[in-house]
Design an enzyme around this catalytic site. Sequence first.
Site, PDB file in Angstrom:
ATOM      1  CB  VAL A  15      -2.066  30.399 -27.253  1.00 21.08           C
ATOM      2  CG1 VAL A  15      -2.016  29.152 -26.374  1.00 21.08           C
ATOM      3  CG2 VAL A  15      -3.433  31.061 -27.160  1.00 21.08           C
ATOM      4  N   GLY A 189      -9.415  41.409 -29.820  1.00 24.16           N
ATOM      5  CA  GLY A 189      -8.728  40.127 -30.041  1.00 24.16           C
ATOM      6  C   GLY A 189      -9.468  38.912 -29.519  1.00 24.16           C
ATOM      7  CE  LYS A 207     -14.240  27.335 -28.127  1.00 22.52           C
ATOM      8  NZ  LYS A 207     -14.544  28.731 -27.817  1.00 22.52           N
TER       9      LYS A 207
HETATM   10  N1  HSE Z   1     -13.158  33.017 -30.488  1.00 21.92           N
HETATM   11  C1  HSE Z   1     -13.249  32.210 -29.321  1.00 21.92           C
HETATM   12  C2  HSE Z   1     -14.282  32.855 -28.411  1.00 21.92           C
HETATM   13  C3  HSE Z   1     -11.902  32.116 -28.654  1.00 21.92           C
HETATM   14  O1  HSE Z   1     -14.765  33.951 -28.706  1.00 21.92           O
HETATM   15  O2  HSE Z   1     -14.647  32.256 -27.410  1.00 21.92           O
HETATM   16  C4  HSE Z   1     -11.659  30.855 -27.898  1.00 21.92           C
HETATM   17  O3  HSE Z   1     -11.981  29.701 -28.560  1.00 21.92           O
END
Ligand code: HSE
Length: 441
Positions: A15, A189, A207
């Site tokens: 990022v 990834g 989140k």
């Molecule tokens: N590991 C997180 C996902 C990446 O799979 O959504 C973004 O927060």
Amino acid sequence: MSKPIRLGIAGLGTVGAAVVKLLNERQQRLQAALPRRIQLVAVTARDRTKDRGVDLSGFEWVDDAVALAVSPDIDVFIELIGGETGTAYDAVEAALRSGKSVVTANKALLAHHGTELARLAEKSGAALKFEAAVAGGIPIIKALRESLWSSEIRRVYGILNGTCNYILPLMMTEGRAFDDVLAEAQAAGYAEADPTFDIGGFDAAHKLALLTSIAFGTEVAFDDIYVEGIENITPADIDAADELGYRIKLLGVALKTDAGIEQRVHPTMVPKHSAIAEVNGVTNCVAVDGDDVGAIMLVGPGAGAGPTASSVVSDIMDIARGDRTPAFVRPAADLVPQERARMRAHEGAYYIRMSVYDRPGAFAAIAGRMAEQEVSLESIVQRRAHRALPGIDAGRAPGELTNVVLITHPTTEAAIRKALEAIVADGHIVHKPQMIRIENL
Ligand code: HSE
């Protein structure tokens, strides 16, 4: 034009490198929309020698993230290190204390320390922005902070973890085992460094904690979220859901109820033909139900270098425009402590799957236990019979087992839990019953 706003980036992973690239390549386009020039002046990361595919020669290299955070050479500190504590926390705290605005993609940091950091930012007159922390490239924070602000929000929910959303559909369409698909998501990834954050539901909960605070004006309260991951979802559940007209998704839901704010992350059955059921792969979606505005749904890439960098740059642009709105919109002192609605008070329909000894009276006993708790059944489906595994139930002669799937009408979670406890105690089933909540969409 006034003097440029100077940026320092800490963390040059995928990022961080994408943000450097975006700032370089879109310079002209960004400036066209801004009253001040933005200029990346300094960077820091663990390994100076690593090739990141971007030219860093024009920027000052600082060895220590905290030193960069308080450096007089920068105005805005961009934290892309990650992690709830350690360097990320120390650097963000130091930057805010010294009056520097912060842009971060760090959901874990804010889920655990959001209110405290928001307070610090306000005290020093800095901005604290985190669009990239929730659902990658989807501009849901800006939408809640600005476009949807006039609406009273009743519910925010969505698919907030791409890894789980990648795993569940592949288990269905390809009949593959959980571990096998997870390994593929890690190789691609998508998963967090520790994938238990993804599959255990914690990443989605980080989140959700941030969405809840903005939507409902509450202090950030990660610890008040009920979290259940997808580890126990089996191909049998996915098949049964399909037959009954549902898909299974890991949803994060924040709902205003009379008992308080219900915050939960768990596998959820959603109607097969609902818009959210069609969101597959690493794609995220966030839906908002509000007075006046009605139902809004934003769908897009929830992770990845480009989408996350786009959200980081959008926050930088807001700071360059002079936006110093408090991190969670209301001043931190006005955020109310969470009034947590307990899951036992949750009301909804349920899917229950049990392995039942196929013998006289078993079904009647199960239905009776449900009736005792005033749980009304919408359907009972008996699925293929199979032999009990030897030793599965020591002391009892193994008999035929049958998979029984119940769908209930809406009821309280307390009633379901009591009924299941009694069913288990009656001894007609083997294994813990599987229970999946059905979301009313
Ligand atoms: N590991 C997180 C996902 C990446 O799979 O959504 C973004 O927060």
